[in-house]
Scaffold this active site. Structure first.
Site, mmCIF file in Angstrom:
data_model
loop_
_atom_site.group_PDB
_atom_site.id
_atom_site.type_symbol
_atom_site.label_atom_id
_atom_site.label_comp_id
_atom_site.label_asym_id
_atom_site.label_seq_id
_atom_site.Cartn_x
_atom_site.Cartn_y
_atom_site.Cartn_z
ATOM 1 N N ASP A 294 25.880 -68.421 -59.596
ATOM 2 C CA ASP A 294 26.599 -68.427 -58.321
ATOM 3 C C ASP A 294 25.892 -69.326 -57.323
ATOM 4 O O ASP A 294 24.883 -68.951 -56.746
ATOM 5 C CB ASP A 294 26.677 -66.990 -57.794
ATOM 6 C CG ASP A 294 27.476 -66.882 -56.509
ATOM 7 O OD1 ASP A 294 27.945 -67.916 -56.010
ATOM 8 O OD2 ASP A 294 27.637 -65.757 -56.011
ATOM 9 N N ASP B 135 31.100 -74.195 -54.627
ATOM 10 C CA ASP B 135 30.706 -72.840 -55.018
ATOM 11 C C ASP B 135 31.155 -72.566 -56.444
ATOM 12 O O ASP B 135 32.348 -72.583 -56.741
ATOM 13 C CB ASP B 135 31.327 -71.829 -54.054
ATOM 14 C CG ASP B 135 30.990 -70.391 -54.426
ATOM 15 O OD1 ASP B 135 29.957 -70.171 -55.091
ATOM 16 O OD2 ASP B 135 31.752 -69.491 -54.055
#
Length: 451
Positions: free
Chosen positions: A159, A329
């Protein structure tokens, strides 16, 4: 707080087959051939066999840590029986997109400083609203790393949008969710060490805008993080040995050892994992060369300045992108754009796809097509344009989100508020090599040759 090494390479190899094929069975494309992708419809559907990437394994200049799609055929969580299109599949994809929407809301709220404090929230009660009993799907990617001495292998989601690495830890003083691997036990590691609440590292800790706390019993440092869907994790902030490969071993890696972890978590050892800039305050910028300009330090934003569809730049005022900014992201699935930018993209894409029949929307995706009657389809190329002159083309697999062959949707969505930050999600990062140069404060892109 330090992090490891100079560069981090991330290749999100698609769990969809990337077979490019020309055929005469699809309608004539509305755009010139060099501005379109022509693919077999079957190549858009999930693969059923694992073909691990070997790119870079013989490169002596870099070590490789494999990044695997959580529900792809190379994943330990993959269910090989999940190959047919059923109503259950619709619910599965709907849950993925619902979870993705919650993540985006969390990112927006964090950047707008509206996040809630989980220490306060969880102190009064550990009861959460009832959630769906369906196993939670995820379109994210994970890596397997070793933590502790001796190293225990953990599957952690990769992440790049989170600023804290954490995993569940025994003895789970309040609550732990069910995970497929054994929960990490710090008492069995000779290299584990809690951080003191008075240490400089602890006093600087602020995850998602939430300040640290101190344990009244041991004076150790506590972390807390809450996500947009209400899920949260609280525990000890600690140091531990991190083993990525046999040659990449890092002492004193900072992470959260979760003792109270509740909400929409499932399967892997932890939702967030290594963020290349997790312990740095440097901005990340899109770059094509070391001489590329850097952008202001605001939530590590990229300098997205325009979009091309079918080789033509869309008529979007630069202020539309600059006023909100854009981040990249790996934990967000669907790319989010300012509302005006998305409207322009959707209009141009639909015009180029007018030979195909639009079908009903799916969750937040409002541009979907029924390809079940075609062997091949042609659709326009989409490219991101950055302020330093760099243009990054989306791979053929990085334009659609496939629910089934009868519902193939444009993998972009518009933000509700033009002031909300844009996010380049992991669908658009498929088969791109993304280089995070933390020291140089830049992000680079290159085509990848993974299977």
């Amino acid at each position: 707080m330090g992090f490891f090494s100079v560069f981090l390479f991330l290749i999100l190899c698609s769990f969809e087959k990337a077979i490019i094929a020309l055929a005469a069975t699809s309608p004539e494309p509305h755009l010139p051939p060099h501005t379109t992708h022509t693919v077999e419809v079957n190549s858009l559907l999930p693969a059923t066999t694992c073909t691990p990437s070997t790119k870079g394994h013989t490169n002596n200049k870099a070590s490789i840590l494999e990044v695997v799609h959580k529900h792809g055929p190379c994943s330990i969580f993959h269910k090989s029986s999940k190959t047919s299109t059923t109503k259950t599949d619709d619910k599965y994809h709907a849950q993925i997109l619902k979870q993705d929407e919650a993540r985006v809301n969390s990112i927006h709220s964090r950047l707008n400083y509206r996040i809630h404090d989980p220490f306060t929230q969880s102190a009064a009660s550990t009861t959460l609203p009832a959630k769906s009993g369906l196993p939670l799907g995820s379109a994210n990617y994970f890596v397997t790393v070793g933590l502790g001495t001796p190293a225990k292998q953990l599957s952690l989601e990769f992440d790049t949008g989170s600023d804290l690495t954490w995993t569940q830890c025994r003895p789970c003083l309040r609550s732990c969710y069910t995970q497929s691997e054994p929960i990490f036990d710090p008492s069995l590691s000779s290299s584990y060490k809690n951080l003191s609440c008075s240490s400089a590292t602890c006093t600087q800790l602020s995850s998602a805008g939430i300040p640290h706390r101190c344990s009244s019993a041991s004076s150790s440092c506590l972390y807390g993080i809450r996500y947009g869907d209400g899920s949260f994790s609280i525990g000890d902030f600690a140091k531990e040995k991190l083993t990525l490969t046999s040659t990449d071993v890092f002492e004193g890696f900072l992470f959260g050892c979760g003792q109270d972890n509740e909400g929409l978590f499932y399967g892997t050892a932890a939702p967030p994992v290594i963020s290349p800039s997790a312990t740095e305050e440097a901005p990340l910028t899109a770059s094509s060369s070391p001489s590329s300009p850097r952008y202001p330090k605001e939530s590590r934003r990229l300098g997205l300045a325009g979009i091309k569809v079918g080789g033509s730049q869309l008529s979007i005022a630069p202020s539309v992108f600059s006023s909100s900014g854009t981040i990249i992201d790996s934990g967000t699935v669907i790319t989010r754009l300012p509302a005006k930018a998305y409207a322009a993209l959707r209009g141009a894409f639909r015009e180029a796809m007018k030979n195909y029949t639009l079908t009903k929307s799916f969750s937040l995706l409002d541009t979907c097509y029924n390809f079940s009657g075609y062997e091949t389809v042609s659709y326009p190329k989409i490219a991101f344009m950055f302020g330093d002159g760099l243009t990054v083309d989306s791979d053929a697999t990085g334009i659609f989100y496939v629910v089934s062959s009868s519902q193939v949707c444009l993998a972009f969505a518009g933000n509700k508020d033009d002031s909300d930050i844009g996010i380049i999600g992991n669908v658009q990062q498929k088969r791109l090599e993304v280089v995070y140069d933390v020291a140089g404060q830049k992000v680079g892109f290159a085509p990848a040759s993974c299977p």
